[in-house]
Motif scaffolding. Structure first.
Motif: not given
Length: 477
Positions: A155-157, A447-452, A468-473
């Motif tokens: 989802y967050y990607r 911490y518990w949130g979508c990485p910017i 092309d390197q998303l998502p930052v997990v």
């Protein structure tokens, strides 16, 4: 019966057993009916819809629940409404997609995880499993093949992809912002989460703190938003449209600069006609002039520290007791050259405008209150009607100028044009349109949130992660 319904008709033995139960029972017996019927719905995929619908179709989406662990009656009410709509349109023969999702990131999960000594991911997914079971027991017409959770990379990607796209478009930027800071929860609080100066959850005394945040530049669309409200005339209540106009808040005024030995001070005002009535200027506690003056002034530094515990909500500032302290610095009036004292005031916020205001006590209620409290001069420059007592209140209406030297007798429009012609060539004034609407802040203090998806490079500053390197997990431990 519609084709959509007939394709999902339950087997005859279910009808028979249900009919028999009606003849032998005087009241509804859910335990005898619902689990059997819902198992059939799941087995036969009653509420599943194809990716490419055929014929009339509709999408019904209720807001995602936060996975707190248990449903309450507010959830039941919310999803029952969406379910009624879904079933109504299905009965009319339409294919209806009703998905389910979980608003699964956020501070409460992290606080609960800390309290229970468990990773937020484990706590969140356990709650989702529990609430999914409860929602299914309600018998909602949900296509459970289409379930998402906002804390999963799948989802967050797309949140990150959208962020990067907006950044490349110039619609995302980074700046320092004054926020409510809870020193116990170590996080930013919305104005509504500050109660009597304390964090709603921790009870800690809230501080005002400047932190770097990313912003979506929605103010680029302020005028377009305002103009397009006209397209809603007739379909939306006038009260709602008025609220939207006030929220966008277009105002035409002037940026006026007060030069000074320790730096110039630029203020935005919608009342440049009152410039000759300025008797002091007020700056926010975080303003560079305030910080400069506090270096050798312990009393001023103590007041600045006190201001950092105040609210950042405009509504709170309007009703709070006005407090201030003189900095000992002055700036020069742009017309007369007169030395104007600089005060630090608790009703000025660094995050609004330039963090400074020109104070005209005779014609502004807030400045009037402040000037009376600290014995500052009050100079009337707008002619009040007969019977108005300027010693008791500020006269805030427009009118002809008095006690204003070369501007005497002029009214607002005339003063505006003459001032602009006089001061703009000197770099001391410029016309400006300003909006009350603010850009939308995005920040991750916890911490518990979508990485910017931004890389903080020491040499070249913030750089977006390549798409092309998303998502930052986010690590789950």
């Amino acid at each position: 019966m519609s084709n959509a319904m007939s394709q999902n008709t339950p087997s005859q033995n279910i009808h028979s057993s249900t009919s028999e139960s009606r003849t032998t029972e005087s009241s509804y017996q859910p335990a005898q009916v619902e689990q059997q019927r819902q198992s059939l719905w799941e087995q036969e995929q009653w509420f599943a819809v194809p990716d490419v619908p055929t014929g009339p179709h509709r999408y019904v989406l209720s807001m995602f629940p936060y996975p707190s662990g248990k449903l309450h009656m507010g959830h039941v009410r919310n999803y029952a409404i969406g379910d009624v709509l879904t079933r109504f349109y299905r009965l009319k023969g339409e294919q209806v997609l009703q998905p389910m999702g979980w608003d699964a990131f956020g501070l409460p999960a992290e606080n609960a995880a800390i309290a229970n000594h468990v990773a937020p991911a484990e706590w969140t997914f356990a709650n989702i499993a529990s609430m999914r079971t409860q929602l299914k027991a309600l018998g909602l017409a949900v296509d459970w093949n289409r379930e998402i959770a906002t804390c999963t990379p799948e989802y967050y990607r797309w949140e990150q992809w959208l962020f990067v796209r907006l950044y490349k478009k110039g619609l995302v930027y980074r700046k320092l912002s004054t926020v409510n800071w809870d020193p116990v929860d170590q996080t930013v609080l919305a104005n509504e989460q500050v109660i009597d100066g304390r964090g709603w959850r921790s009870g800690a005394l809230v501080e005002k703190r400047d932190i770097p945040m990313y912003y979506f530049r929605i103010t680029d669309y302020a005028q377009e938003l305002l103009d397009d409200l006209e397209t809603l005339q007739g379909g939306w209540p006038d009260k709602v449209l008025a609220m939207q106009r006030n929220w966008i808040g277009r105002s035409t005024g002037m940026d006026i600069t007060f030069p000074g030995e320790h730096g110039s001070l630029t203020v935005f005002t919608t009342r440049p006609d009152t410039l000759m009535g300025v008797t002091y200027v007020a700056v926010a506690a975080e303003h560079p002039l305030a910080q400069l003056a506090a270096v050798d002034n312990p009393a001023l530094q103590a007041f600045i520290d006190e201001c950092r515990h105040g609210s950042v909500a405009e509504a709170d500032l309007a009703t709070a007791e006005k407090k201030g302290i003189a900095t000992g610095l002055t700036v020069n009036h742009p017309v007369t050259g007169e030395a104007i004292p600089v005060w630090v005031a608790n009703y000025v916020l660094m995050s609004y405008g330039s963090g400074a205001v020109m104070a005209v006590p005779a014609h502004d209620e807030r400045d009037f209150e402040f000037a009376h409290q600290y014995g500052l001069p009050i100079k009337q420059v707008i002619q009040a009607p007969e019977g108005f007592d300027p010693s008791n209140a500020a006269y805030i209406e427009r009118g002809a100028l008095i006690h204003s030297a070369e501007f005497d007798g002029l009214e607002f429009d005339g003063v505006y044009q003459v001032l602009l012609a006089k001061l703009e060539p000197q770099g001391l004034a410029s016309g400006k349109v300003q909006f009350r609407l603010r850009d939308w802040g995005v920040s991750r203090q916890r911490y518990w949130g979508c990485p910017i998806p931004m890389i903080n490079c020491e040499d070249c500053g913030p750089v977006p992660v390549p798409e092309d390197q998303l998502p930052v997990v986010l690590p789950l431990d």
